[in-house]
Design a protein around this motif. Sequence first.
Motif, PDB file in Angstrom:
ATOM      1  N   LEU A  50      -5.498  -3.380  -0.644  1.00 47.05           N
ATOM      2  CA  LEU A  50      -5.161  -2.264   0.154  1.00 47.05           C
ATOM      3  C   LEU A  50      -3.585  -1.094  -0.079  1.00 47.05           C
ATOM      4  CD1 LEU A  50      -6.199  -4.114   3.524  1.00 47.05           C
ATOM      5  CD2 LEU A  50      -7.328  -1.183   2.935  1.00 47.05           C
ATOM      6  N   ALA A  67     -10.080  -2.663   5.665  1.00 49.02           N
ATOM      7  CA  ALA A  67      -9.265  -3.233   5.991  1.00 49.02           C
ATOM      8  C   ALA A  67      -9.854  -3.194   7.668  1.00 49.02           C
ATOM      9  CB  ALA A  67      -8.874  -1.837   6.395  1.00 49.02           C
ATOM     10  N   TYR A 101      -0.965  -1.934   8.529  1.00 52.94           N
ATOM     11  CA  TYR A 101      -2.049  -2.458   7.480  1.00 52.94           C
ATOM     12  C   TYR A 101      -2.947  -2.656   8.999  1.00 52.94           C
ATOM     13  CZ  TYR A 101      -1.682  -0.085   3.197  1.00 52.94           C
ATOM     14  OH  TYR A 101      -1.871   0.874   1.745  1.00 52.94           O
TER      15      TYR A 101
END
Length: 176
Positions: A50, A67, A101
């Motif tokens: 990511l 994710a 994130y």
Amino acid sequence: MIDWQWPEIDALENDGKWIEAKSLMMNQWNQNPYDLKTTIRLGFFCWYFLTEEEPLEVEDLNVEELATLLNQITDFGLTNFMTNEEFLWCFGYMISLFPYYFGEYACWQAKGDSMLKSAVELSPREQVYTYTYLAAHSNPDGKLVKEEFRKLQVIVEDRFRGEGLLSVYFKDVWSC
């Protein structure tokens, strides 16, 4: 201290077989989510793909799936491993570097920082935890941290044995 070597996964990651590596780790995690090494390696794998800025030779890795999986693993870890210094250190590191994130930036940045501090408090003699925490609080030019990281080089090779993504990443991060 966890032995980060995982020959099957290390070989797949070295060969760029990312889908196979992820599948094998997911199968292991689904069978035994309380295996800390699997939890951390799978979480790190998701986080790495990511956050990696340079294009990797990756096809068919679904970013949205990564994710979602990272958030699932993080939630599980926060529920089950908040007294384990290895979890606190690795996830604290990942969260403090890229808090967005995980959710709301300021909240998660503080959470990552708190986790790094807790890892140091649980294992004050573990240099990796200490230097990671110092790096999160370094002076702007990073000079102090670089000097401290030189001391860490002595233990990095032993601490991060193996050739998997996690080991290679941390050996590279702490190379001077």
